[in-house]
Enzyme design. Structure first.
Site, PDB file in Angstrom:
ATOM      1  CB  THR A  80       3.446  11.235   1.991  1.00 29.23           C
ATOM      2  OG1 THR A  80       3.800  10.537   3.205  1.00 29.23           O
ATOM      3  CG2 THR A  80       4.252  12.523   1.891  1.00 29.23           C
ATOM      4  CG  ASP A  81      -0.622   6.019   0.851  1.00 24.85           C
ATOM      5  OD1 ASP A  81      -0.605   5.552   2.007  1.00 24.85           O
ATOM      6  OD2 ASP A  81      -1.344   5.565  -0.048  1.00 24.85           O
ATOM      7  CB  ALA A  82       2.660   3.996   3.895  1.00 25.15           C
TER       8      ALA A  82
END
Length: 751
Positions: A455-457
């Site tokens: 995932t992104d942040a």
């Protein structure tokens, strides 16, 4: 399956008796809170349904080969998908009837907790079985024995069809560790499987997390590693020596080697404070020489590997279609799939010369919406066919080129999702990090990606606005992500993930597939063959960081990429001999979360101009003059003093250097002047030759269309500033190129 009143319990029980298998009413599996809600006349929300559907799926899966019949409304495709996630071989028997028949049956039932008033809601929710779903539809208007007979005939046909195809139907989304991008030998595969087999449940859950290290103290790291057993980490940049020692300590305390990530989007900069800024992605796409991107990757790999990093959150493969989009305006190689693919491959090849894996980002692709997913969910709105031709082309090419991992963005793709889930409502469109159809059907299935997805942040509002934290943390893994980027609160997030596994949202198969991909990436880097003290280079390796050789590379790239966007008034060249007195203006976006002085670059600009022989007169705003001790300052006074009829007698030319940055704090970035009708706005472009130089964003002409000479220098580094000053004087030629985004779709920006 079917709405209330269709006869699920009656017909289901009779079908079970004929098949010789147990029967279970799914309503009995509802939590008491759901029962009370329905009895009060309130329809259930999806938040209410997901835990129940997971239980339904587990009951079916637990029946194994012996089978069972279970009654469950399963009205939507996504609900049935949730059941299939646990029990993939489920056959759905849809008992279908007219509203009149259903209303009559519901009204005749006493003591049931489904009031007739909710029938309309259920019918509105109902999504009939689709062609790709294993199922049977039977009309309930016939007598019950005929309904049962039709059901049994249909079930037999579906089961027979499934048996015939079973030998040829692959488990297409399970990882193959011997295939690209892992390419593991038998010993490495054995290490992966043996390591998973020796893990506790807590260690397995911990491997799913990548920690953002906010503290360099041993105590902090001990807590993260001992309590949460993380699989990877990314640190907060600092001096290279401190960062390296931090990574060394972390690896020494980890039973399983860590993936250590950095963000080398611009070379070594961003990974440590003293790393080399080589170029932005846009800069690397702004010259015919594709080798610029390779050089950026080479320096990035050498410098981050010296720190002890082994994983690069790069390259960025977004396509900058919308000039208003400023989150990737400098972080994209360009505005066509072709240039993005070409330069991304070069970057990948360059960084791969070091022992580094790449995570390209941000799937399914940024650059259509103008908003920043750090602060709001953004969307890629292309139809599936066009997405496939553009972004899909980029991902296919890079997957075939060997990229090891992909970062999923908090970016929705409504039309692409509907290609795989017809009828998906607007409210059901989720960011890719939560979308099985994007991560599984598209990325794993159609694009054939066998690597790791992260995932992104997770602090980005593009994700957090979608659902409650306790739900979204495990939902990302259930949807198809393999690693979760950054704790918000470690204890909470770890427990949320554990709860997601224990509730069945994350299946055993999904957990172990993710673990195989995580450990497979580690093994592909050879981490399993190294002792802890071999995972991080010695302190002497840091000599390459910010080296003279790397800064020379940056200087050469700056010389090639400083771009003349327009000089319609023929102002250039401007030299100390022809225009000795320069009025210098600086524009920034103000201080941001980095807390760095936003106008510090002006000192470098002034130094370089004076070194060239110019007399530099620096403009100061009312706020700056007041801070310096001048009393009675306000914007009107500054304007009246600056904008005078003798301006051209005091100055021979005006230079405006803009270094406007912004990240994760606003949906889009534009110039913000110091005050209303500010004195630094180029009103003076009609008085003296005016040169506007952008050191970051490429879209400033929309705010300063009155300037007739515009230059894009790409970076606020000394190398870029020096190259721009030289080219303004005509000492070297402009070589950089630009795309149409710079004109922002307005005619006046071209004048």
């Amino acid at each position: 399956m079917g709405v209330s009143g269709c006869g699920k319990t009656t017909v289901g029980g009779l079908v079970a008796r004929e098949l010789g298998v147990p029967f279970l009413d799914g309503d009995s599996l509802h939590p008491v809170e759901n029962v009370a809600k329905m009895a009060a006349g309130h329809p259930l929300t999806d938040e209410d349904r997901w835990p129940w559907l997971a239980i339904v799926g587990r009951e079916l899966a637990a029946a194994g080969d012996s089978g069972m019949v279970l009654a469950c409304s399963a009205l939507r495709r996504t609900y049935r998908d949730a059941i299939r996630e646990q029990a993939p071989d489920t056959i759905f028997l849809h008992l279908n009837g007219s509203k009149e028949v259903l209303a009559q049956r519901v009204g005749g039932r006493a003591g049931h907790f489904m009031p007739p008033a909710l029938l309309d809601s259920q019918l509105a929710t109902l999504e009939p079985l689709q062609e790709d779903e294993r199922g049977v539809v039977v009309d309930i208007a016939a007598p019950v024995p005929e309904v049962v007979a039709a059901a049994l005939k249909g079930i037999a046909a579906v089961a027979h069809s499934a048996e015939g195809a079973a030998g040829t139907r692959p488990r297409q989304f399970d990882v193959d560790l011997a295939a690209a991008p892992f390419n593991l030998d038998d010993d490495a595969v054995a290490w992966v499987e043996g390591t998973i087999g020796a893990m506790t449940l807590e260690e397995k859950i911990g491997q799913l997390f990548i920690n953002h290290n906010n503290d360099y103290s041993p105590e902090y790291l001990d807590g993260v590693l001992e309590n949460y057993h993380v699989g990877g980490m990314r640190y907060r940049p600092g001096p290279s020596a401190a960062v390296q020692e931090h990574i060394r300590y972390a690896q020494s305390k980890s039973r399983i080697p860590l993936l250590v990530a950095s963000n080398p989007e611009m070379g070594g900069a961003g990974s440590c404070d003293d790393g080399t800024f080589v170029s932005t992605h846009l800069q690397a796409g702004s010259h015919p020489d594709k080798n610029i991107a390779r050089q950026m990757g080479q320096v990035a790999g050498v410098e981050t590997a010296a720190l002890g990093c082994n994983w690069a959150f790069a390259p960025i493969v977004d396509i900058h279609y919308n000039w208003r989009n400023t989150v990737i305006s400098t972080r994209s190689f360009g505005n066509t799939p072709e240039v993005v693919v070409e330069r991304a491959k070069e970057y990948f090849d360059g960084i791969s010369e070091s022992p580094t894996a790449c995570a390209m980002k941000h799937f399914p692709g940024d650059g259509m919406d103008e908003r920043d997913q750090h602060v709001v969910t953004s969307y890629n709105t292309l139809p599936y066919e066009e997405w496939n031709r553009t972004y899909g082309h980029v991902y296919r090419e890079m997957i075939a080129h060997g990229v090891q991992s992909i970062m999923a963005g908090h970016i929705g793709a409504p039309e692409v999702s509907r290609h795989f889930r017809p009828g998906l409502s607007d409210s059901e469109v989720l960011p890719a990090t939560l979308s099985p159809e994007l991560l599984q059907d598209l990325l794993r299935g159609e694009l054939g990606f066998n690597g790791l997805v992260l995932t992104d942040a997770s602090q980005m509002v593009g994700l957090t606005q979608a659902m409650k934290r306790k739900d979204l943390v495990p939902a990302t893994i259930a949807a198809g992500c393999d690693m979760f980027l950054f704790f918000r609160n470690p204890a909470e997030d770890f427990q949320y993930m554990m709860d997601g596994y224990k509730s069945g949202l994350i299946t055993e198969q999904r957990l172990h597939d993710a673990l195989r991909r995580i450990l497979g990436l580690k093994a592909s880097l050879g981490l399993h063959r190294k002792s802890a003290d071999e995972l991080v280079p010695p302190a002497e390796a840091l000599a390459v960081i910010g080296s003279a050789e790397h800064r020379a590379v940056a200087a050469g790239i700056a010389d090639k990429t400083v771009t003349l966007v327009k000089d319609t008034a023929g102002n250039l060249p401007i030299t100390p001999a022809t225009h000795p007195r320069i009025r210098l203006y600086g524009i920034s976006g103000g201080a941001d979360f980095t807390r760095a002085d936003p106008l510090a670059y002006l000192d470098v600009v002034k130094e370089e101009l004076e070194a060239a022989g110019f007399q530099v007169h620096l403009f100061r705003t009312a706020e700056q003059r007041e801070a310096a001790g001048e009393a009675g300052m306000n914007f009107m006074r500054v304007l009246s003093e600056e904008a005078t009829g003798d301006y051209a007698e005091k100055y021979d030319a005006a230079f405006v250097f803009a270094n406007v940055k912004g990240f994760a704090q606003e949906a889009a970035i534009r110039i913000k002047w110091s005050s209303p009708m500010a004195a630094e706005i180029p009103w003076y472009a009609t008085e003296v030759p005016t040169v506007f130089v952008s050191l970051n964003q490429p879209n400033h002409l929309i705010d300063v269309p009155m300037v007739r000479t515009a230059i894009h220098a790409h970076a606020g580094t000394r190398e870029a500033i020096r190259a721009a000053v030289e080219k303004i004087q005509g000492k070297s030629e402009f070589q950089g190129t630009f795309n149409e985004n710079v004109f922002c779709g307005s005619f006046d920006t071209r004048l």
